[in-house]
Design a protein around this motif. Structure first.
Motif, short mmCIF file in Angstrom:
data_model
loop_
_atom_site.label_atom_id
_atom_site.label_comp_id
_atom_site.label_asym_id
_atom_site.label_seq_id
_atom_site.Cartn_x
_atom_site.Cartn_y
_atom_site.Cartn_z
N UNK A 36 -25.17 7.47 16.50
CA UNK A 36 -23.81 7.97 16.72
C UNK A 36 -23.46 7.96 18.20
N UNK A 37 -24.40 8.38 19.04
CA UNK A 37 -24.14 8.42 20.47
C UNK A 37 -23.84 7.05 21.04
N UNK A 38 -24.72 6.08 20.76
CA UNK A 38 -24.49 4.73 21.26
C UNK A 38 -23.25 4.11 20.62
N UNK A 39 -23.05 4.38 19.33
CA UNK A 39 -21.90 3.82 18.64
C UNK A 39 -20.58 4.35 19.16
N UNK A 40 -20.51 5.65 19.38
CA UNK A 40 -19.29 6.25 19.93
C UNK A 40 -19.00 5.70 21.33
N UNK A 41 -20.05 5.51 22.12
CA UNK A 41 -19.88 4.96 23.47
C UNK A 41 -19.31 3.53 23.39
N UNK A 42 -19.81 2.74 22.44
CA UNK A 42 -19.29 1.39 22.23
C UNK A 42 -17.82 1.43 21.83
N UNK A 43 -17.47 2.37 20.94
CA UNK A 43 -16.07 2.50 20.51
C UNK A 43 -15.17 2.90 21.68
#
Length: 213
Positions: free
Chosen positions: A149-156
């Motif tokens: 979630x952390x890496x994904x939210x940062x990508x978003x």
């Protein structure tokens, strides 16, 4: 849980992906040219929301279902392909995606929904997120779900900011482009072709089984 060196490497990889030409950043650029900064920002946010949808789907199993279920895969694939091709045909017919003339402003909600659907209905980002983000996850550093979630939210967030900035920058080119009608026509034709090509690429995608399946 999120080592600085890994975050820096991950951020660089994400930025390279953000600046790669594609239908979603074309939408943001078009909004900036035709309707100004706010529309570009909303379009960028909508693409970021679409990426976030794929991140949540990948984290909680929907993307894995698409990989392992033939029916789910082809259902999502056909809907996404049809939507992208429809956008491309519409752009080629109207030639108004990139427009420098006075035209009725589109509601921000419509701009957001168009950008979100363009990203969310395309299964390629979901499968990409499932393959890309886990490469930076280390189970020894804590919860895999939290890291995803952390890496994904940062990508978003990087996607939203990057696309919005592209749109804002393009809005400053409107005066110059008003003197280049053929170039604007070429942008519309190129954008329409890009949407159709992206849709066909999605339609021709083959289901990939995850490792170990």
């Amino acid at each position: 849980m999120f080592p600085l060196d890994v975050i820096l490497t991950y951020t660089l990889a994400c930025l390279l992906l953000v600046i790669s030409p594609g239908p979603d950043n074309l939408l943001a650029i078009a909004r900036g040219l035709s309707q100004g900064r706010l529309a570009a920002i909303v379009s960028g946010l909508s693409s970021g929301a679409g990426i976030l949808f794929h991140v949540l789907a990948a984290t909680f199993g929907l993307t894995l279902l698409i990989q392992t279920s033939e029916i789910a895969f082809y259902a999502v694939k056909l809907v996404g392909a049809a939507y992208l091709i429809w956008l491309g045909v519409k752009v080629l017919r109207t030639r108004q995606l990139f427009s420098l003339h006075d035209a009725p402003a589109q509601p921000l909600l419509r701009i957001f929904s168009l950008g979100f659907l363009s990203a969310a209905l395309n299964p390629k980002p979901g499968i990409f997120v499932l393959a890309f983000v886990p490469q930076f996850v280390n189970p020894e550093l804590g919860s895999v779900t939290t890291q995803m979630l952390g890496y994904g939210v940062w990508f978003a967030l990087l996607t939203a900011a990057g696309f919005a900035l592209m749109g804002i920058f393009s809005s400053h080119l409107s005066v110059w482009l008003q003197q280049k009608p053929r170039f604007v026509l070429g942008l519309n034709v190129g954008a329409g072709a890009t949407f159709i090509a992206s849709g066909l690429a999605v339609a021709l995608m083959k289901q990939k089984q995850p490792a170990g399946v």
